[in-house]
Design a protein around this motif. Structure first.
Motif, mmCIF file in Angstrom:
data_model
loop_
_atom_site.group_PDB
_atom_site.id
_atom_site.type_symbol
_atom_site.label_atom_id
_atom_site.label_comp_id
_atom_site.label_asym_id
_atom_site.label_seq_id
_atom_site.Cartn_x
_atom_site.Cartn_y
_atom_site.Cartn_z
ATOM 1 N N GLU A 1 0.682 -1.250 0.029
ATOM 2 C CA GLU A 1 -0.006 -0.246 -0.111
ATOM 3 C C GLU A 1 1.003 1.282 0.027
ATOM 4 O OE1 GLU A 1 -3.406 1.875 -0.325
ATOM 5 O OE2 GLU A 1 -3.213 -0.372 -0.325
ATOM 6 N N ASP A 2 1.885 1.164 0.859
ATOM 7 C CA ASP A 2 2.784 2.394 0.893
ATOM 8 C C ASP A 2 3.502 2.463 -0.767
ATOM 9 O OD1 ASP A 2 2.213 2.657 3.400
ATOM 10 O OD2 ASP A 2 4.031 1.558 3.928
ATOM 11 N N LEU A 3 3.885 1.222 -1.149
ATOM 12 C CA LEU A 3 4.500 1.553 -2.537
ATOM 13 C C LEU A 3 3.565 1.823 -3.607
ATOM 14 C CD1 LEU A 3 6.459 -1.978 -2.621
ATOM 15 C CD2 LEU A 3 7.447 0.344 -2.339
ATOM 16 N N ARG A 4 2.129 1.727 -3.367
ATOM 17 C CA ARG A 4 1.304 2.210 -4.319
ATOM 18 C C ARG A 4 1.029 3.452 -4.265
ATOM 19 N NH1 ARG A 4 -1.844 -2.667 -2.590
ATOM 20 N NH2 ARG A 4 -1.712 -4.318 -4.210
ATOM 21 N N ILE A 5 1.056 3.972 -2.972
ATOM 22 C CA ILE A 5 0.667 5.347 -2.615
ATOM 23 C C ILE A 5 2.111 6.152 -3.241
ATOM 24 C CG2 ILE A 5 0.795 7.273 -0.770
ATOM 25 C CD1 ILE A 5 -0.826 4.987 0.875
ATOM 26 N N GLU A 6 3.304 5.686 -3.004
ATOM 27 C CA GLU A 6 4.415 6.319 -3.535
ATOM 28 C C GLU A 6 4.518 6.258 -5.284
ATOM 29 O OE1 GLU A 6 8.129 8.165 -3.095
ATOM 30 O OE2 GLU A 6 6.536 7.886 -1.727
ATOM 31 N N VAL A 7 3.900 5.195 -5.579
ATOM 32 C CA VAL A 7 3.924 5.316 -7.032
ATOM 33 C C VAL A 7 2.834 5.958 -7.894
ATOM 34 C CG1 VAL A 7 3.427 3.693 -9.034
ATOM 35 C CG2 VAL A 7 4.920 2.868 -7.239
ATOM 36 N N GLU A 8 1.741 6.261 -6.926
ATOM 37 C CA GLU A 8 0.655 7.125 -7.478
ATOM 38 C C GLU A 8 1.243 8.481 -7.358
ATOM 39 O OE1 GLU A 8 -2.801 8.096 -9.189
ATOM 40 O OE2 GLU A 8 -1.878 6.018 -8.751
ATOM 41 N N ARG A 9 1.995 8.707 -6.217
ATOM 42 C CA ARG A 9 2.409 10.312 -5.997
ATOM 43 C C ARG A 9 3.495 10.547 -7.155
ATOM 44 N NH1 ARG A 9 6.731 12.567 -3.781
ATOM 45 N NH2 ARG A 9 7.623 10.491 -3.268
ATOM 46 N N LEU A 10 4.396 9.411 -7.379
ATOM 47 C CA LEU A 10 5.271 9.632 -8.505
ATOM 48 C C LEU A 10 4.630 9.820 -9.902
ATOM 49 C CD1 LEU A 10 8.094 7.259 -7.456
ATOM 50 C CD2 LEU A 10 8.320 9.769 -7.358
ATOM 51 N N ARG A 11 3.544 9.099 -10.079
ATOM 52 C CA ARG A 11 2.897 9.227 -11.368
ATOM 53 C C ARG A 11 2.349 10.654 -11.511
ATOM 54 N NH1 ARG A 11 -0.818 4.690 -11.757
ATOM 55 N NH2 ARG A 11 1.324 3.395 -12.114
ATOM 56 N N THR A 12 1.717 11.004 -10.311
ATOM 57 C CA THR A 12 0.888 12.478 -10.487
ATOM 58 C C THR A 12 1.954 13.487 -10.441
ATOM 59 O OG1 THR A 12 1.074 12.430 -8.196
ATOM 60 C CG2 THR A 12 -0.968 11.797 -9.195
ATOM 61 N N SER A 13 3.208 13.311 -9.899
ATOM 62 C CA SER A 13 4.067 14.405 -10.349
ATOM 63 C C SER A 13 4.671 14.396 -11.474
ATOM 64 C CB SER A 13 5.350 13.884 -8.909
ATOM 65 O OG SER A 13 5.802 12.734 -9.380
ATOM 66 N N ASN A 14 4.828 13.151 -12.115
ATOM 67 C CA ASN A 14 5.458 13.066 -13.401
ATOM 68 C C ASN A 14 4.512 13.539 -14.297
ATOM 69 O OD1 ASN A 14 6.750 12.048 -15.551
ATOM 70 N ND2 ASN A 14 6.395 9.955 -15.514
ATOM 71 N N GLU A 15 3.216 13.239 -14.102
ATOM 72 C CA GLU A 15 2.199 13.678 -14.842
ATOM 73 C C GLU A 15 2.183 15.262 -15.075
ATOM 74 O OE1 GLU A 15 -1.676 12.131 -14.346
ATOM 75 O OE2 GLU A 15 -1.012 10.087 -15.198
ATOM 76 N N GLN A 16 2.229 15.831 -13.699
ATOM 77 C CA GLN A 16 2.496 17.295 -13.580
ATOM 78 C C GLN A 16 3.544 17.825 -14.227
ATOM 79 O OE1 GLN A 16 -0.055 19.273 -12.136
ATOM 80 N NE2 GLN A 16 1.166 21.075 -12.564
ATOM 81 N N LEU A 17 4.821 17.236 -14.068
ATOM 82 C CA LEU A 17 5.959 17.690 -14.870
ATOM 83 C C LEU A 17 5.928 17.610 -16.299
ATOM 84 C CD1 LEU A 17 8.700 16.114 -12.640
ATOM 85 C CD2 LEU A 17 8.217 18.429 -12.585
ATOM 86 N N ARG A 18 5.099 16.594 -16.799
ATOM 87 C CA ARG A 18 5.012 16.327 -18.346
ATOM 88 C C ARG A 18 4.094 17.471 -18.985
ATOM 89 N NH1 ARG A 18 3.208 10.682 -19.761
ATOM 90 N NH2 ARG A 18 5.239 9.985 -18.824
ATOM 91 N N SER A 19 3.055 17.572 -18.126
ATOM 92 C CA SER A 19 2.258 18.764 -18.353
ATOM 93 C C SER A 19 2.771 20.020 -18.302
ATOM 94 C CB SER A 19 0.877 18.845 -17.567
ATOM 95 O OG SER A 19 1.367 19.391 -16.186
ATOM 96 N N ASP A 20 3.643 20.516 -17.199
ATOM 97 C CA ASP A 20 4.334 21.494 -17.448
ATOM 98 C C ASP A 20 5.283 21.681 -18.547
ATOM 99 O OD1 ASP A 20 3.281 22.087 -14.915
ATOM 100 O OD2 ASP A 20 4.594 21.397 -13.551
ATOM 101 N N GLN A 21 6.112 20.425 -18.644
ATOM 102 C CA GLN A 21 6.986 20.587 -19.921
ATOM 103 C C GLN A 21 6.216 20.810 -21.230
ATOM 104 O OE1 GLN A 21 8.947 16.856 -20.126
ATOM 105 N NE2 GLN A 21 10.257 17.529 -21.994
ATOM 106 N N ILE A 22 4.972 20.341 -21.471
ATOM 107 C CA ILE A 22 4.042 20.724 -22.400
ATOM 108 C C ILE A 22 3.959 22.150 -22.614
ATOM 109 C CG2 ILE A 22 2.275 19.946 -24.200
ATOM 110 C CD1 ILE A 22 2.399 17.385 -22.936
ATOM 111 N N LYS A 23 3.338 22.641 -21.547
ATOM 112 C CA LYS A 23 3.060 24.011 -21.507
ATOM 113 C C LYS A 23 4.353 24.856 -21.795
ATOM 114 C CE LYS A 23 -0.696 23.712 -18.261
ATOM 115 N NZ LYS A 23 -1.299 24.094 -17.031
ATOM 116 N N LEU A 24 5.427 24.625 -21.128
ATOM 117 C CA LEU A 24 6.702 25.311 -21.328
ATOM 118 C C LEU A 24 6.989 25.115 -22.765
ATOM 119 C CD1 LEU A 24 8.854 24.470 -18.130
ATOM 120 C CD2 LEU A 24 7.507 26.685 -18.752
ATOM 121 N N SER A 25 6.980 24.002 -23.400
ATOM 122 C CA SER A 25 7.294 23.842 -24.756
ATOM 123 C C SER A 25 6.280 24.678 -25.635
ATOM 124 C CB SER A 25 7.295 22.424 -25.148
ATOM 125 O OG SER A 25 6.011 21.926 -25.014
#
Length: 919
Positions: free
Chosen positions: A664-688
């Motif tokens: 469960e902790d790993l899932r939470i961590e993966v979910e957090r990393l996934r959301t942060s990755n998606e946020q970074l990707r969206s920020d990257q697309i916006k910046l691009s």
């Protein structure tokens, strides 16, 4: 007697009976031979072989003069062909086909006509159609109209049964023109039937071969006949060749699809243009290369027009078109848009006609055509776009994708827009869905277009993504849409809903079903040897114990297990490794105790049951515990294992709880990393996207700055030029001003020179014409001459004056020549003494002086005045005679000379007068 003769005839061999003079014998022979052929087993039978080897027997049979015997002969031939096979067909068709048409198809007996047609169709079926067509074509020129009509009817039946893919229609279509010019109406009617049958298969693709050679009225009649079959479905081959039948049988034996034609070589109902490929080199003008390279645009356009008329056909025979394609690619850079348009049409026709054979010319024309898309005229853009569509259709989208996507980022906005639209058209028309890597390339290029400054390009990019979404589906395309706003997504979805595509992406998932049988095989392997697969045995035996576990398992034992939970340290004692799970060892802490107890059944079950079920949580000790426990209790295991499965699950939760918490902790961590990755990707697309917008703005600013700098430089150049022109004008003006001032001064001097004082002229007259009674000695006269600045020159002037004064009166004409002498004396640097000595001679004026001696000197004044005016008039005359330019300047110089001479004379007279007064 007659019966005996008939028996004698039947005893003859069949070949002799076939050639017998009596028609009845021949008729019976045909009947008997047909029965023999029907009863024969193979083509190797003796009765069949003798007719295969001697093909001349059939030539006489199919041309039998007796009607009844002829009909039986045709029946016999059909029976022979059915059993003789390909060898019998090839051996006899050369001697049988023409007689079958001339004698059989023209027969008055319907049965004989039908058998003759069947025999010809068998000749086609047994081998192939080309030799039969070659035998039939010469009969279209037969002198009998009924034979020509029968041949056309035979062609109609052949095409109706076998289709245009099995039978090549080109030779027949080329011969139709001659048929329509035949005098017999029945021939023309059969020609129309054949044309309609060919139209069922070929549609308008057959027209380029013969249509233009027909008369207009014939074309109209045929168009009316075509209307009756135009809406019919595509025809299919009704009769197969023997080779096609063999392939179909093999496919049925191999459980192949039960379609009529599964092989690529088998015919299809749809028309394929390569069947009617035309050699266009015969129609291309011989001087095409010279005309296409002409400096006159009209010659180039006419050359392209002639080429288009030659290559605008449904199919073109393969050949070397390099010398044609290269000039067409060069025409894409032509300055005249009419040449560019017709050249693009030629490329389109070549690509559609050559199809796959045009692939080797793609690189020659593709890039020049893409570069010419910068043209603004709509008609030129449409022609080039149609040519590019044909080029990509002749090859494939993947072959052109890299080059095409490169032009979607071109500097020219028009090229960028047309390249994006071309990608959309290619995606809509392709029959093969793009691969995943190609989809990513196209999506990246389209996403860049969404951030462009032009609205049309943004719309084109959204349409590309919409068509891709329709082809590839949401699951693949959603990864490319991350970071897009809702407005753009809605627009892409709108284009996707309205798009019409010819392909659909279907992922390949074939290996999944094949993996299922593997575990089944492992189960069988695990059941046979218990020691060989200890881990597999519990898994395989787990389901049965769950069914048997409820009755025998007592409920108190789960209560005892919580008490045994603190026993995890027991395995360290080394008493028994096979009984590591502590919760199941609650009945006794020692392993030997269960065997010595009075109730061996109950303790054994807990001891045996935990071993297979509880091995699974701790993987490392599992092999050891299973190996030793199973070998130590070989007989009791099969009984204990089913009962042991029920108690086994309870201890698992203890381990599963920790794992589940960790998971469960790993899932939470993966979910957090996934959301942060998606946020970074969206920020990257916006910046691009922001970077792209800033780059576009920067490019626009650079263009504006460059335009402003160029305009400033142009204006500075104009200012410099204007300043230089102003300076030159000022210099010219100052020169002209100085010239005007100089001319004014000269005019003032001339005016002053032409108006001397009266007293000066009177004095000069007295000096020039002295009183004869006055002093005449030479000394006085010598003294009366004024001193010259140069003493020697004055003396010479005086001597000349004295000598001329004493000269006889005959020298008077010299005074008349004074004006001409003054006119000749144009050199201003001459000494003024010479003209004085020449013009004023006492001898010349002596008579005039004698006549005026007693006067008051008025005559002298008048004479001086007249001389002055004469000199002035002479100077003015000289000035008038010299006209324009250099002559005007020369006249001014002469006037100045005259003025100087007058001044010198006046000074001389003044000096003389003063000297006389002093004397």
């Amino acid at each position: 007697m007659a019966e005996q003769q008939e028996d004698d005839f039947k005893s003859l061999p069949l070949p002799e009976r076939f050639a017998h003079k009596n028609w009845k014998v021949r008729k019976e022979a045909y009947e008997d031979a047909a029965k023999e052929f029907d009863n024969a087993q193979t083509e190797q039978d003796s009765v069949v072989r003798q007719f295969v080897n001697d093909s001349s027997l059939w030539k006489a049979a199919v041309t039998d003069s007796n009607v009844a015997a002829h009909q039986d002969a045709l029946i016999c031939l059909c029976s022979f062909l059915n059993i003789a096979g390909t060898q019998g067909c090839t051996r006899t068709r050369g001697v049988a086909i023409a007689p079958l048409v001339e004698k059989g198809l023209t027969s008055t007996k319907p049965a004989a006509k039908a058998k003759a047609l069947e025999a010809i169709l068998l000749y086609v079926e047994l081998d192939k159609a080309d030799p039969v067509v070659e035998e039939l074509l010469p009969l279209l020129s037969h002198k009998l109209a009924k034979v020509v009509a029968a041949t056309l009817s035979c062609f109609t039946s052949i095409f109706h049964d076998f289709g245009t893919k099995t039978v090549d229609p080109k030779p027949v279509l080329k011969a139709l023109v001659k048929v329509y010019g035949h005098a017999d109406k029945n021939v023309r009617a059969e020609g129309q039937k054949l044309t309609v049958e060919l139209y069922r298969w070929l549609r308008d693709g057959m027209k380029p071969l013969f249509w233009n050679d027909l008369k207009e009225i014939q074309q109209k009649d045929l168009e009316a006949l075509f209307e009756s079959v135009k809406n019919e479905p595509a025809p299919k081959q009704e009769r197969l060749l023997r080779s096609q039948q063999a392939k179909a049988e093999r496919q049925v034996a191999q459980a192949a699809p039960t379609e009529e034609y599964a092989d690529d070589d088998e015919p299809e109902g749809a028309f394929e243009p390569e069947l009617l490929a035309i050699n266009v080199f015969e129609k291309i003008p011989k001087d095409f290369q010279e005309r296409i390279s002409s400096t006159k645009w009209k010659d180039r356009k006419e050359a392209c027009d002639d080429l288009f008329a030659a290559v605008n056909v449904p199919a073109i025979e393969a050949g070397s078109f390099d010398d044609i394609v290269r000039p067409l690619a060069k025409c894409m850079k032509d300055a005249n848009i009419a040449v560019v348009t017709i050249a693009a049409n030629c490329i389109e026709a070549l690509a559609k006609g050559l199809r796959k054979d045009f692939a080797k010319y793609r690189s020659t024309v593709f890039e020049p055509m893409m570069e010419r898309l910068k043209e603004r005229k709509a008609s030129v853009i449409e022609a080039i776009a149609a040519g590019l569509d044909a080029v990509i259709g002749a090859t494939s989208l993947s072959d052109n994708l890299e080059t095409l996507l490169g032009y979607t980022t071109n500097k020219n906005p028009q090229i960028k827009l047309e390249a994006t639209r071309l990608v959309t058209r290619c995606l809509k028309s392709t029959k093969t869905a793009p691969s995943i890597p190609d989809t990513k390339l196209i999506s990246d290029a389209a996403l860049k277009s969404l951030t462009d400054a032009q609205e049309t390009l943004r719309t084109a990019g959204a349409e590309v993504l919409g068509v891709l979404l329709k082809i590839m589906g949401d699951r693949i395309m959603n990864t490319h849409f991350e970071g897009l706003d809702d407005i753009r997504k809605a627009k892409i979805k709108e284009f996707s809903d309205s798009a019409e595509v010819n392909s659909k992406y279907r992922p390949k998932a074939a290996p999944a079903p094949k993996a299922a049988p593997a575990p089944v095989a492992k189960k069988h392997i695990g059941k046979k040897p218990s020691t060989a697969a200890p881990r597999k045995a519990p898994a395989a035996a787990a389901p049965p114990p769950r069914e048997e576990s409820p009755p025998p398992t007592p409920q108190p034992k789960p209560v005892a297990r919580p008490g045994g939970v603190p026993r995890p340290g027991a395995p360290g004692t080394g008493i028994g490794r096979g009984i590591r799970p502590p919760g199941l060892a609650a009945p006794g802490k020692k392993l030997p105790a269960p065997s010595a107890t009075s109730n061996p059944g109950s303790p054994r079950r807990p001891a045996r049951l935990p071993s297979p079920t509880e091995d699974e949580p701790p993987p490392p000790p599992k092999p050891l515990g299973l190996g030793r426990g199973l070998t130590g209790r070989a007989l009791s295991k099969p009984v204990a294992a089913p009962v042991d499965v029920a108690p086994a699950p309870p201890p698992a939760p203890a381990f599963d709880a920790a794992k589940e918490a960790e998971l469960e902790d790993l899932r939470i961590e993966v979910e957090r990393l996934r959301t942060s990755n998606e946020q970074l990707r969206s920020d990257q697309i916006k910046l691009s996207s922001q970077i792209n917008e800033l780059q576009n703005q920067n490019a626009q600013l650079i263009e504006d700055h460059t335009r402003d700098v160029l305009s400033i430089k142009a204006k500075e150049t104009q200012l410099v030029r204007a300043r230089s022109e102003a300076e030159s004008a000022e210099q010219t003006s100052s020169q002209l001003q100085r010239e005007v001032e100089r001319l004014k001064r000269e005019l003032g001097r001339i005016g002053r020179a032409n108006s001397p004082r009266p007293e000066s002229f009177a004095a000069s007259a007295n000096d020039i014409f002295p009183d004869p009674n006055g002093p005449t000695n030479r000394s006085q006269q010598r003294n009366s001459v004024p001193a010259s600045p140069n003493g020697r020159e004055g003396k010479e002037n005086m001597d000349a004056f004295e000598s001329k004064r004493l000269s006889p009166p005959s020298s008077r004409p010299v005074s008349v020549a004074i004006p001409s002498m003054a006119r000749k004396n144009s050199n201003p640097m001459r000494s003024p003494a010479r003209p004085m000595s020449m013009m004023y001679r006492p001898q010349a004026r002596a008579p005039f002086a004698d006549g005026m001696r007693d006067g008051d000197g008025a005559g002298n004044t008048l004479d001086g005045d007249a001389r002055s005016s004469g000199a002035s008039s002479q100077a003015s005359n000289n000035a008038q005679t010299n006209g324009g330019g250099e002559q005007g300047v020369e006249s001014w110089k002469r006037a100045a000379e005259v003025t100087q001479n007058l001044k010198a004379r006046i000074e001389l007279m003044k000096a003389r007068q003063g000297h006389l007064q002093r004397g």
